[in-house]
Design an enzyme around this catalytic site. Structure first.
Site, PDB file in Angstrom:
ATOM      1  N   HIS A  80       0.486  -5.435   2.800  1.00 26.06           N
ATOM      2  CA  HIS A  80       1.352  -4.713   3.734  1.00 26.06           C
ATOM      3  C   HIS A  80       2.777  -5.260   3.711  1.00 26.06           C
ATOM      4  O   HIS A  80       3.020  -6.380   3.252  1.00 26.06           O
ATOM      5  CB  HIS A  80       0.768  -4.827   5.137  1.00 26.06           C
ATOM      6  CG  HIS A  80      -0.667  -4.391   5.207  1.00 26.06           C
ATOM      7  ND1 HIS A  80      -1.047  -3.115   5.524  1.00 26.06           N
ATOM      8  CD2 HIS A  80      -1.812  -5.083   4.957  1.00 26.06           C
ATOM      9  CE1 HIS A  80      -2.369  -3.025   5.468  1.00 26.06           C
ATOM     10  NE2 HIS A  80      -2.853  -4.203   5.139  1.00 26.06           N
TER      11      HIS A  80
ATOM     12  N   HIS B 188       0.821  -1.212   0.000  1.00 21.08           N
ATOM     13  CA  HIS B 188       0.000   0.000   0.000  1.00 21.08           C
ATOM     14  C   HIS B 188       0.855   1.263   0.000  1.00 21.08           C
ATOM     15  O   HIS B 188       2.020   1.253   0.425  1.00 21.08           O
ATOM     16  CB  HIS B 188      -0.933   0.009   1.219  1.00 21.08           C
ATOM     17  CG  HIS B 188      -0.208   0.087   2.534  1.00 21.08           C
ATOM     18  ND1 HIS B 188       0.308   1.255   3.043  1.00 21.08           N
ATOM     19  CD2 HIS B 188       0.104  -0.870   3.433  1.00 21.08           C
ATOM     20  CE1 HIS B 188       0.892   1.030   4.201  1.00 21.08           C
ATOM     21  NE2 HIS B 188       0.789  -0.268   4.468  1.00 21.08           N
TER      22      HIS B 188
ATOM     23  N   ARG C  54      -5.987   1.218   4.452  1.00 24.27           N
ATOM     24  CA  ARG C  54      -4.886   1.722   3.633  1.00 24.27           C
ATOM     25  C   ARG C  54      -4.581   0.799   2.458  1.00 24.27           C
ATOM     26  O   ARG C  54      -4.207   1.265   1.380  1.00 24.27           O
ATOM     27  CB  ARG C  54      -3.641   1.976   4.485  1.00 24.27           C
ATOM     28  CG  ARG C  54      -3.074   0.771   5.230  1.00 24.27           C
ATOM     29  CD  ARG C  54      -2.053   1.237   6.252  1.00 24.27           C
ATOM     30  NE  ARG C  54      -1.365   0.170   6.960  1.00 24.27           N
ATOM     31  CZ  ARG C  54      -1.806  -0.413   8.067  1.00 24.27           C
ATOM     32  NH1 ARG C  54      -2.969  -0.055   8.590  1.00 24.27           N
ATOM     33  NH2 ARG C  54      -1.085  -1.356   8.658  1.00 24.27           N
TER      34      ARG C  54
ATOM     35  N   GLU D  75      -1.532  -6.488   8.056  1.00 24.29           N
ATOM     36  CA  GLU D  75      -0.187  -6.242   8.581  1.00 24.29           C
ATOM     37  C   GLU D  75      -0.012  -7.017   9.882  1.00 24.29           C
ATOM     38  O   GLU D  75      -0.990  -7.376  10.544  1.00 24.29           O
ATOM     39  CB  GLU D  75       0.010  -4.746   8.812  1.00 24.29           C
ATOM     40  CG  GLU D  75       1.367  -4.332   9.373  1.00 24.29           C
ATOM     41  CD  GLU D  75       2.544  -4.776   8.520  1.00 24.29           C
ATOM     42  OE1 GLU D  75       2.845  -6.003   8.526  1.00 24.29           O
ATOM     43  OE2 GLU D  75       3.188  -3.922   7.884  1.00 24.29           O
TER      44      GLU D  75
END
Length: 200
Positions: free
Chosen positions: A154, A9, A58, A84
């Site tokens: 991520h 991202h 995100r 993440e």
């Protein structure tokens, strides 16, 4: 031959503020949106059958921007396997201030080691153990069918996937950083062996 592309991202608000983000749900900055747009520009002309992302805004926002830039509409699957890694009690803390409190060496161990967890958080090994089984079950099947797959996720979930795909050992993965917004392309042969891998 099937293709897999993954993209980390774009810059998030906590990236900008040098904070541990983990599974806290923070948005992209304007710079992050631009990074996602540039990733989409690089992917124009590539054809994907399906996209995967995490449950965090995100990554989802980055994927939306990428697909909009490519001017394509494809199925999108959101799954927490690609989240993440959880940074525990470090989440939201400034990295520089945390290093002053605990020492830079300790913070580096929490951030970069393979199997050491930050306080109440996940190690990279923990992340690997949720990313890779999901990939094997949900995505390898599609690649074997010749479908092309896009993943927007991520740094640590994608490093885990890199370990599996490229057979990177735990000592070497600590040196690997994945830049935000730069697509990494894997091309597979009929046996699902990598015939080519490169950043676009």
């Amino acid at each position: 031959m099937a293709q897999l592309v993954f993209v980390r991202h774009g810059q998030s608000l906590y990236n900008l503020e040098n904070r541990f983000t983990g599974i806290l749900d923070v948005p992209l900055t304007e710079s992050g949106k631009q990074q996602a747009k540039l990733a989409g520009d690089k992917l124009i002309g590539y054809v994907f059958d399906i996209a995967y992302t995490s449950m965090l805004i995100r990554a989802q926002e980055s994927l939306q921007i990428i697909l909009k830039e490519m001017k394509v509409t494809i199925p999108v699957v959101k799954n927490k396997a690609f989240n993440e890694r959880m940074y525990g009690t470090l989440q939201g803390l400034n990295k520089e201030e945390t290093a002053k409190k605990y020492g830079l060496a300790q913070v580096d161990i929490w951030r970069r080691s393979y199997d050491v967890c930050p306080p109440d958080g996940e190690s990279l090994l923990d992340t690997y153990n949720r990313v890779v089984p999901y990939y094997k079950t949900e995505i390898e099947t599609k690649l074997k069918m010749g479908q092309n797959v896009l993943i927007v996720a991520h740094g640590n979930s994608l490093r885990s996937l890199m370990m599996y795909l490229e057979n990177i050992n735990p000592l070497d993965i600590v040196k690997v950083n994945i830049a935000t917004g730069i697509p990494r392309l894997y091309t597979f042969d009929a046996e699902l062996k990598i015939s080519n891998v490169s950043y676009l």
